[in-house]
Every structure is written in C-alpha cells, then in structure tokens.
Scaffold this active site. Structure first.
Site, PDB file in Angstrom:
ATOM      1  N   CYS A   1       4.928   8.897  -0.014  1.00 24.34           N
ATOM      2  CA  CYS A   1       3.424   9.392   0.227  1.00 24.34           C
ATOM      3  C   CYS A   1       2.987  10.264  -1.178  1.00 24.34           C
ATOM      4  O   CYS A   1       3.500  11.502  -1.157  1.00 24.34           O
ATOM      5  CB  CYS A   1       2.430  10.117   1.539  1.00 24.34           C
ATOM      6  SG  CYS A   1       0.897  11.136   1.314  1.00 24.34           S
TER       7      CYS A   1
ATOM      8  N   HIS B   1       9.127   7.350   8.063  1.00 23.14           N
ATOM      9  CA  HIS B   1       9.789   7.061   6.080  1.00 23.14           C
ATOM     10  C   HIS B   1      11.090   7.635   6.527  1.00 23.14           C
ATOM     11  O   HIS B   1      12.199   7.980   7.909  1.00 23.14           O
ATOM     12  CB  HIS B   1       9.574   8.115   5.436  1.00 23.14           C
ATOM     13  CG  HIS B   1       7.418   8.128   5.294  1.00 23.14           C
ATOM     14  ND1 HIS B   1       7.261   7.329   3.912  1.00 23.14           N
ATOM     15  CD2 HIS B   1       6.404   7.520   5.805  1.00 23.14           C
ATOM     16  CE1 HIS B   1       6.053   6.241   3.434  1.00 23.14           C
ATOM     17  NE2 HIS B   1       5.578   6.995   4.562  1.00 23.14           N
TER      18      HIS B   1
ATOM     19  N   ARG C   1       0.595  -1.149   0.134  1.00 22.92           N
ATOM     20  CA  ARG C   1       0.207   0.515  -0.267  1.00 22.92           C
ATOM     21  C   ARG C   1       0.841   0.756  -0.166  1.00 22.92           C
ATOM     22  O   ARG C   1       1.001   2.128  -0.987  1.00 22.92           O
ATOM     23  CB  ARG C   1      -1.062   0.155   0.929  1.00 22.92           C
ATOM     24  CG  ARG C   1      -1.584   0.883   1.272  1.00 22.92           C
ATOM     25  CD  ARG C   1      -1.330   1.743   2.130  1.00 22.92           C
ATOM     26  NE  ARG C   1      -0.723   2.695   3.195  1.00 22.92           N
ATOM     27  CZ  ARG C   1      -0.296   3.353   3.653  1.00 22.92           C
ATOM     28  NH1 ARG C   1      -0.125   4.922   2.504  1.00 22.92           N
ATOM     29  NH2 ARG C   1       0.397   3.646   4.658  1.00 22.92           N
ATOM     30  N   ASP C   2       1.607   1.064   1.362  1.00 23.20           N
ATOM     31  CA  ASP C   2       2.275   2.784   1.348  1.00 23.20           C
ATOM     32  C   ASP C   2       3.516   2.683   0.239  1.00 23.20           C
ATOM     33  O   ASP C   2       3.588   3.927  -0.525  1.00 23.20           O
ATOM     34  CB  ASP C   2       2.747   3.217   2.313  1.00 23.20           C
ATOM     35  CG  ASP C   2       3.290   4.224   3.319  1.00 23.20           C
ATOM     36  OD1 ASP C   2       3.384   4.995   2.300  1.00 23.20           O
ATOM     37  OD2 ASP C   2       3.645   4.509   4.012  1.00 23.20           O
TER      38      ASP C   2
END
Ligand code: HMG
Ligand code: MG
Length: 294
Positions: free
Chosen positions: A237, A206, A12-13
């Site tokens: 993101c 991150h 996902r990320d």
C-alpha cells in the site's frame, strides 16, 4: 461447489505500489490471463484520485480493454461518489469501499477520519444499490497500523459492523503491514466474528513478515472461507511505508490444494501468470511456489 473463494487483488493492490507506470496493455493481459485460471473474483483497478495513486489513472481504459467472461466478477476500489460514478460508467459488477481501524491511517490513505469516511461511503452505497452493484468493505490495520502500532480488536469489530450495517455484503480484514502473527489473528477474528458471521468475512494478508500462510491457516481453522491474495505476491500500500506485497496467490493455492480444499483455480495457470507479470516488471515472482515450480 468450491470450499474457498480466492479473491485476486494483484492487478489493484499489487500494481498500485509500482513506481514505474505499467502499460495498460500489460495490465489487461494480466487480468485476461487471471480470468482464465478459474478465479471468480478479480479486483482490477481503483477509481481513486490519480494524484494520490498515479498507477491507477488508466482505470477507464483498462476496464474497456479487458475481456469480461461471465464467470468472473470484476471489482474496483471506490472511496467516494466521484469514484463510484466512474465505476458505474465503466460497468463494474462489484466495488469496494475502504476504511480503517486506525484514525491516522485513514487520514494518510483517504484524507479523512474514520467517521468522515463512513459519511463519504454512504452515497457510494446508495448509487451501488440503485445499479444493483455489490459492495465489499475493506477495513485496514486490523492488527497493526504503520503510524499507531498495535490496534485494539474491539475497534476493528466496531468499524466492520458499521460498514456491514451500511450495506456491504462482506468485510475484508486487512493486515496492511503484514505484522500480525496467528495469535493476533485469533484475537482479532474472535472479536469481529462475535458481531459478524464468518461467511461475511474475508482475510487480506500482506506478507511483509512471512506470516501470511500461517495467518490464513489460522483463519481457515476459525471458519474464514474467503481469502484475498495477489498473483506473484505483487504489491503493498503506498500509504503503508515498508509494507510488502499481498500473500502470493500461488502459495495460498498450493496450501489449499494440499489441505484438500476446493477453489476451482488451476495452480499451473496461476504460476504461468505469475511469471508473465514478473517478467513484465523485470524481476522474479515474490512467491515460493512460482520459483519452485518454474
Ligand atoms: P481528497 O484530496 O481529500 O479529495 O482525497 P477531494 O474530494 O478534496 O478532491 C481533491 C481532488 O481529487 C479533486 O481534483 C477531485 O476531483 C479529485 P482537483 O480539483 O484537485 O483536480 N478526486 C478524484 N479523482 C478521481 N477519482 C476520485 C476522486 N476523488 C476526488 N474518486 C481521496 C480523497 C479519497 C480521493 C484520496 O485520498 C484518494 O484517492 N485516496 C486513495 C488512496 C488509495 O488508493 N490507497 C490505496 C488503496 S487502500 C489499500 O491499499 C488497503 C487495502 O489493500 C486493504 C489493506 O491492505 O489494508 C484495501
Ligand atoms: Mg492491501
């Protein structure tokens, strides 16, 4: 019994930030490989607007095409009722709502203020409860915001407490831009853990500035037991310009193994998966350990 839960967010990320659409079959193979590594939590996709994040538009097809071993819990992002309804239909066992400690980031990411976002999350939590689906809460910008700069830890604590009170079982604290250093983590976690027990918190780093492992080690010392990471250091993101991928799962796992902390996850299988997805994306893993152990 494992000491640490590694919460894999790569599919996902990681993939949400890829500009070229990744084939659903590749995503499914990535998730199936991750499912065989011993990971217990995998965030597979997002039920968000395909106009906002086109890469996640195949959420339904993807969930229908992966293997679902009973040992693994699959999760997905659900920002509103529409997303939650789709997640129920796709048979997700866990979902995540995602708020922020920065007003500007909230508007850029989900098109509403922090207060409005909490209102939109309410029906998500209600539907989740009706279907016995666990809800994780993300708080982004727990240290820095790409638009507002340094964020006050007291705001992070308040938003986290509100999301927990709404019914989230756990709050994942996102260093969205990867700018935090260990001192920022100490200040932020001190404020949040004054209101929420450490067992209900996760750290989501991150690695933009190479601080991921140092920040995780600091959080482990303070009692954090759930760590988010992405195989091959995939990601970023789309609404946090310049933010690079999540800290690489294999790098975190190598450190945890060295510390003697049990995760139940097989390092070699993670490294193999890291090379699989990196080759599919046409590059090397964004991870020290995968390169060293090639
Ligand atoms: P909006 O435009 O305000 O929504 O977007 P709306 O309710 O006005 O609807 C507009 C259109 O979107 C409508 O379609 C809806 O049907 C559709 P139209 O009539 O124009 O054809 N729509 C949806 N479609 C599919 N699924 C849905 C959905 N909702 C509305 N769930 C919205 C609001 C939240 C939808 C939008 O802003 C959005 O999708 N944002 C997602 C952003 C995102 O995914 N960001 C990345 C994830 S967060 C992250 O990476 C941070 C994290 O990793 C932690 C960290 O690192 O800090 C979690
Ligand atoms: Mg993230």
């Amino acid at each position: 019994m494992n000491d640490i839960t590694l919460y894999e967010v790569g599919p996902r990320d990681g993939l949400q930030n890829e500009t070229t659409i990744v084939a659903t079959a590749i995503k499914a193979e990535l998730i199936n490989k991750l499912s065989e590594t011993g990971l217990k939590k995998i965030e597979a996709t997002s039920f968000v607007s395909p106009k906002w994040v086109p890469q996640m538009a195949d959420n339904k097809e993807l969930m229908a095409s992966i293997k679902r071993p009973s040992a693994v819990t699959f999760s997905a992002l659900t920002p509103n009722l529409k997303g939650m309804e789709a997640a129920v239909e796709a048979g997700l066992q866990e979902v995540a709502i995602f708020g922020a400690a920065s007003q500007t980031f909230s508007r850029k990411n989900i098109n509403c203020s922090i207060e409005e976002s909490l209102d939109k999350f309410k029906p998500v939590l209600e539907l989740a409860k009706a279907h016995n689906i666990a809800v994780r809460g993300y708080v982004s910008c727990v240290s820095h915001c790409p638009y507002e700069g340094k964020i006050n830890p007291a705001i992070v604590a308040t938003v986290s407490e509100q999301m927990l009170a709404m019914g989230c079982y756990s709050i994942s604290l996102g260093d969205t831009t990867g700018e935090a250093t260990p001192k920022d983590i100490i200040n932020m976690l001190s404020a949040v853990s004054a209101l929420i027990p450490m067992e209900q918190l996760a750290l989501h780093c991150h690695d933009t500035y190479g601080q991921g492992l140092a920040n995780i080690l600091t959080a482990l010392d303070m009692g954090i037991r759930t760590i988010d990471s992405a195989v091959a250091g995939l990601g970023g993101c789309p609404y946090a310009k310049g933010a690079s991928g999540n800290v690489a799962t294999e790098d975190v796992l190598y450190m945890l193994n060295g510390l003697g902390l049990k995760t139940g996850v097989d390092l070699q299988k993670i490294i193999d998966t890291s090379w699989f997805i990196s080759k599919a994306l046409g590059r090397n893993p964004n991870s020290k350990v995968a390169i060293a152990k090639k």
